[in-house]
Write a protein that holds these residues in place. Structure first.
Motif, PDB file in Angstrom:
ATOM      1  N   SER A  14       0.763  -1.377  -0.026  1.00 28.86           N
ATOM      2  CA  SER A  14      -0.139  -0.064   0.049  1.00 28.86           C
ATOM      3  C   SER A  14       0.749   1.127   0.014  1.00 28.86           C
ATOM      4  N   THR A  15       0.249   2.469  -0.200  1.00 29.87           N
ATOM      5  CA  THR A  15       1.029   3.852  -0.420  1.00 29.87           C
ATOM      6  C   THR A  15       1.708   3.908   1.005  1.00 29.87           C
ATOM      7  N   VAL A  16       1.174   3.636   2.193  1.00 26.59           N
ATOM      8  CA  VAL A  16       1.791   4.066   3.405  1.00 26.59           C
ATOM      9  C   VAL A  16       2.803   3.085   3.707  1.00 26.59           C
ATOM     10  N   ALA A  17       2.877   1.872   3.265  1.00 23.97           N
ATOM     11  CA  ALA A  17       3.486   0.731   3.896  1.00 23.97           C
ATOM     12  C   ALA A  17       5.325   1.215   3.458  1.00 23.97           C
ATOM     13  N   GLY A  18       5.389   1.912   2.512  1.00 25.98           N
ATOM     14  CA  GLY A  18       6.879   2.246   2.631  1.00 25.98           C
ATOM     15  C   GLY A  18       7.225   3.155   3.792  1.00 25.98           C
ATOM     16  N   GLU A  19       6.572   4.117   4.010  1.00 27.10           N
ATOM     17  CA  GLU A  19       6.737   5.021   5.282  1.00 27.10           C
ATOM     18  C   GLU A  19       6.672   4.415   6.206  1.00 27.10           C
ATOM     19  N   VAL A  20       5.827   3.532   6.739  1.00 26.82           N
ATOM     20  CA  VAL A  20       5.889   2.795   8.216  1.00 26.82           C
ATOM     21  C   VAL A  20       7.497   1.827   8.216  1.00 26.82           C
ATOM     22  N   ASP A  21       7.293   1.427   7.027  1.00 26.60           N
ATOM     23  CA  ASP A  21       8.905   0.573   7.098  1.00 26.60           C
ATOM     24  C   ASP A  21      10.216   1.328   7.139  1.00 26.60           C
ATOM     25  N   ALA A  22      10.134   2.553   6.795  1.00 26.41           N
ATOM     26  CA  ALA A  22      11.157   3.439   6.581  1.00 26.41           C
ATOM     27  C   ALA A  22      11.602   3.639   8.148  1.00 26.41           C
ATOM     28  N   LEU A  23      10.325   4.167   8.843  1.00 27.20           N
ATOM     29  CA  LEU A  23      10.427   4.583  10.221  1.00 27.20           C
ATOM     30  C   LEU A  23      10.893   3.212  11.054  1.00 27.20           C
ATOM     31  N   PHE A  24      10.127   2.195  10.807  1.00 25.11           N
ATOM     32  CA  PHE A  24      10.423   0.974  11.406  1.00 25.11           C
ATOM     33  C   PHE A  24      12.341   0.590  11.406  1.00 25.11           C
ATOM     34  N   TYR A  25      12.593   0.662  10.144  1.00 24.23           N
ATOM     35  CA  TYR A  25      14.087   0.462  10.052  1.00 24.23           C
ATOM     36  C   TYR A  25      15.094   1.307  10.755  1.00 24.23           C
ATOM     37  N   PHE A  26      14.582   2.399  10.739  1.00 25.82           N
ATOM     38  CA  PHE A  26      15.488   3.643  11.057  1.00 25.82           C
ATOM     39  C   PHE A  26      15.606   3.346  12.752  1.00 25.82           C
ATOM     40  N   ILE A  27      14.247   3.110  13.581  1.00 21.69           N
ATOM     41  CA  ILE A  27      14.227   2.824  14.831  1.00 21.69           C
ATOM     42  C   ILE A  27      15.375   1.564  15.015  1.00 21.69           C
ATOM     43  N   PHE A  28      14.923   0.500  14.296  1.00 23.43           N
ATOM     44  CA  PHE A  28      15.722  -0.609  14.423  1.00 23.43           C
ATOM     45  C   PHE A  28      17.412  -0.552  14.356  1.00 23.43           C
ATOM     46  N   TYR A  29      17.600   0.119  13.267  1.00 28.00           N
ATOM     47  CA  TYR A  29      19.276   0.218  13.073  1.00 28.00           C
ATOM     48  C   TYR A  29      19.521   1.074  14.144  1.00 28.00           C
ATOM     49  N   SER A  31      18.887   1.663  17.124  1.00 24.08           N
ATOM     50  CA  SER A  31      18.820   0.704  18.373  1.00 24.08           C
ATOM     51  C   SER A  31      19.917  -0.114  18.367  1.00 24.08           C
ATOM     52  N   LEU A  32      20.181  -0.627  17.198  1.00 28.85           N
ATOM     53  CA  LEU A  32      21.166  -1.884  17.019  1.00 28.85           C
ATOM     54  C   LEU A  32      22.574  -1.168  17.278  1.00 28.85           C
ATOM     55  N   VAL A  33      22.600   0.082  16.538  1.00 30.08           N
ATOM     56  CA  VAL A  33      23.937   0.674  16.641  1.00 30.08           C
ATOM     57  C   VAL A  33      24.268   1.051  18.106  1.00 30.08           C
ATOM     58  N   LEU A  34      23.270   1.757  18.953  1.00 32.20           N
ATOM     59  CA  LEU A  34      23.414   2.195  20.058  1.00 32.20           C
ATOM     60  C   LEU A  34      23.783   1.065  20.961  1.00 32.20           C
ATOM     61  N   PHE A  35      23.049  -0.143  20.928  1.00 34.61           N
ATOM     62  CA  PHE A  35      23.119  -1.303  21.506  1.00 34.61           C
ATOM     63  C   PHE A  35      24.706  -1.803  21.438  1.00 34.61           C
ATOM     64  N   VAL A  36      25.077  -1.888  20.280  1.00 35.50           N
ATOM     65  CA  VAL A  36      26.462  -2.389  19.957  1.00 35.50           C
ATOM     66  C   VAL A  36      27.648  -1.586  20.812  1.00 35.50           C
ATOM     67  N   LEU A  37      27.296  -0.032  20.777  1.00 32.69           N
ATOM     68  CA  LEU A  37      28.209   0.727  21.151  1.00 32.69           C
ATOM     69  C   LEU A  37      28.340   0.712  22.852  1.00 32.69           C
ATOM     70  N   VAL A  38      27.175   0.804  23.344  1.00 33.27           N
ATOM     71  CA  VAL A  38      27.030   0.724  24.723  1.00 33.27           C
ATOM     72  C   VAL A  38      27.587  -0.393  25.288  1.00 33.27           C
ATOM     73  N   MET A  39      27.244  -1.717  24.449  1.00 35.64           N
ATOM     74  CA  MET A  39      27.896  -3.098  25.134  1.00 35.64           C
ATOM     75  C   MET A  39      29.538  -3.073  24.827  1.00 35.64           C
ATOM     76  N   MET A  40      30.178  -2.441  23.909  1.00 37.77           N
ATOM     77  CA  MET A  40      31.287  -2.451  23.580  1.00 37.77           C
ATOM     78  C   MET A  40      32.165  -1.514  24.634  1.00 37.77           C
ATOM     79  N   THR A  41      31.405  -0.399  24.850  1.00 35.22           N
ATOM     80  CA  THR A  41      32.002   0.463  25.835  1.00 35.22           C
ATOM     81  C   THR A  41      32.080  -0.270  27.223  1.00 35.22           C
ATOM     82  N   THR A  42      30.943  -0.933  27.593  1.00 35.80           N
ATOM     83  CA  THR A  42      30.793  -1.428  29.023  1.00 35.80           C
ATOM     84  C   THR A  42      31.999  -2.426  28.985  1.00 35.80           C
TER      85      THR A  42
END
Ligand code: CUA
Length: 315
Positions: A14-29, A31-42
């Motif tokens: 659908s026309t909104v699906a692309g937008e929903v996905d883009a936001l999902f992947y922004f939050i996902f990645y 979170s992933l980058v921050l998680f790795v950074l925090v864990m490595m620093t710890t």
């Protein structure tokens, strides 16, 4: 479908699906980058500041203004981006375009009925034209259900005694699953449907054809056989004598039937009609009163056709 699905999300339809996905992947990645950074620093700090001698004490640092500003500002910026982005997409998903085609969707245990402005109705299959906004007016005949089309990123609760609204615009022709996303009883997992997206020309032809109760030249019996499948009788009633959730149709007409209340009746035209329109009035012995009413779903001619079909199923 021009885009493939991923491990996390089915292909967008659908026309909104692309937008929903883009936001999902922004939050996902993010979170992933921050998680790795925090864990490595710890891990690094655990190693670097490990206790070396028995008498070694923790350093006395209690405060670092620069650091505290940094770890406040960065999350605030991230939250702000997600909020503004999310709110824009939310508005797009919730403001229904004025030119949308309106279809009434009714949920009941355990199927969907879709009513079109020209009087056509369809069970479980929501037929829509491609590239046109479709507005759904949703309500339930019994308990709470939820209308969910994963490919469209559309999910809306369907409630008794009030309406909910949702909309979508399909970007490609094809078939997409409809699931019920709110547990609604024994048949919840089988409350399945399809969105069938057609070209404008095919859709108009389908709509015209569907408004006619029984096609010209077709016998009542054949029309009944079609309705048996298209109106979902097949879900519970077999035609080969096999017992299911409900009594089989085979060889039943004209026979005696024991009722849950202890009485006995003959299965005749009036009993069938009553059972279709008011199923709880007389329930067959040994079965649960789970049949939905087909009041306002089937027209008289269609009931006649189903009856002709049931009568034809003699041994
Ligand atoms: Cu309807 Cu779950």
């Amino acid at each position: 479908m021009n885009e493939k699905g991923t491990l996390y999300l089915p292909p967008p339809g659908s026309t909104v699906a692309g937008e929903v996905d883009a936001l999902f992947y922004f939050i996902f990645y993010a979170s992933l980058v921050l998680f790795v950074l925090v864990m490595m620093t710890t891990a690094y700090f655990i190693f670097k500041y490990r206790r070396r001698g028995k008498r070694e004490l923790t350093s006395g640092i209690a405060h670092n203004t620069k650091l505290e500003i940094v770890w406040t500002i960065i999350p605030v910026i991230l939250v702000f981006i997600v909020f503004v982005w999310g709110f824009k997409t939310y508005l797009k998903m919730n403001v229904i375009p004025k030119d949308a085609l309106e279809i009434k969707a009714t949920a009941q245990k355990w199927f969907w009925t879709f009513d079109y402005p020209n009087g056509a109705n369809n069970i479980n299959n929501l037929v829509v034209p491609v590239g046109q906004p479709v507005k759904l007016l949703l309500s339930s005949q019994d308990v709470i259900h939820s209308f969910f089309v994963p490919n469209f990123r559309v999910k809306m609760d369907v409630l008794p005694n009030r309406y909910t609204l949702t909309w979508f615009e399909a970007i490609e022709t094809g078939e997409y699953d409809i699931f019920c996303a709110e547990y609604c009883g024994k048949g919840h997992s089988e409350m399945l449907g399809k969105v069938i997206v057609m070209t404008e020309v095919d859709y108009n032809a389908w709509l015209e054809k569907s408004a006619i109760d029984i096609p010209e030249g077709m016998s009542l019996e054949d029309a009944g056989a079609n309705l048996y499948t298209s109106k979902a009788c097949i879900t519970c009633h077999s035609v080969d004598g096999r017992p299911g959730v409900a009594p089989s149709f085979k060889g039943r007409f004209g026979t005696l039937q024991g009722m849950a209340d202890g009485s006995t009746i003959t299965i005749d035209e009036n009993y069938l009609r009553e059972s279709i329109l008011n199923p709880q009035a007389k329930v067959a012995e040994g079965f649960q009163p789970v049949m939905p009413t087909y009041q306002n779903v089937l027209k008289d001619r269609q009931i006649d056709a189903l009856m002709a079909y049931i009568k034809s199923l003699q041994d």
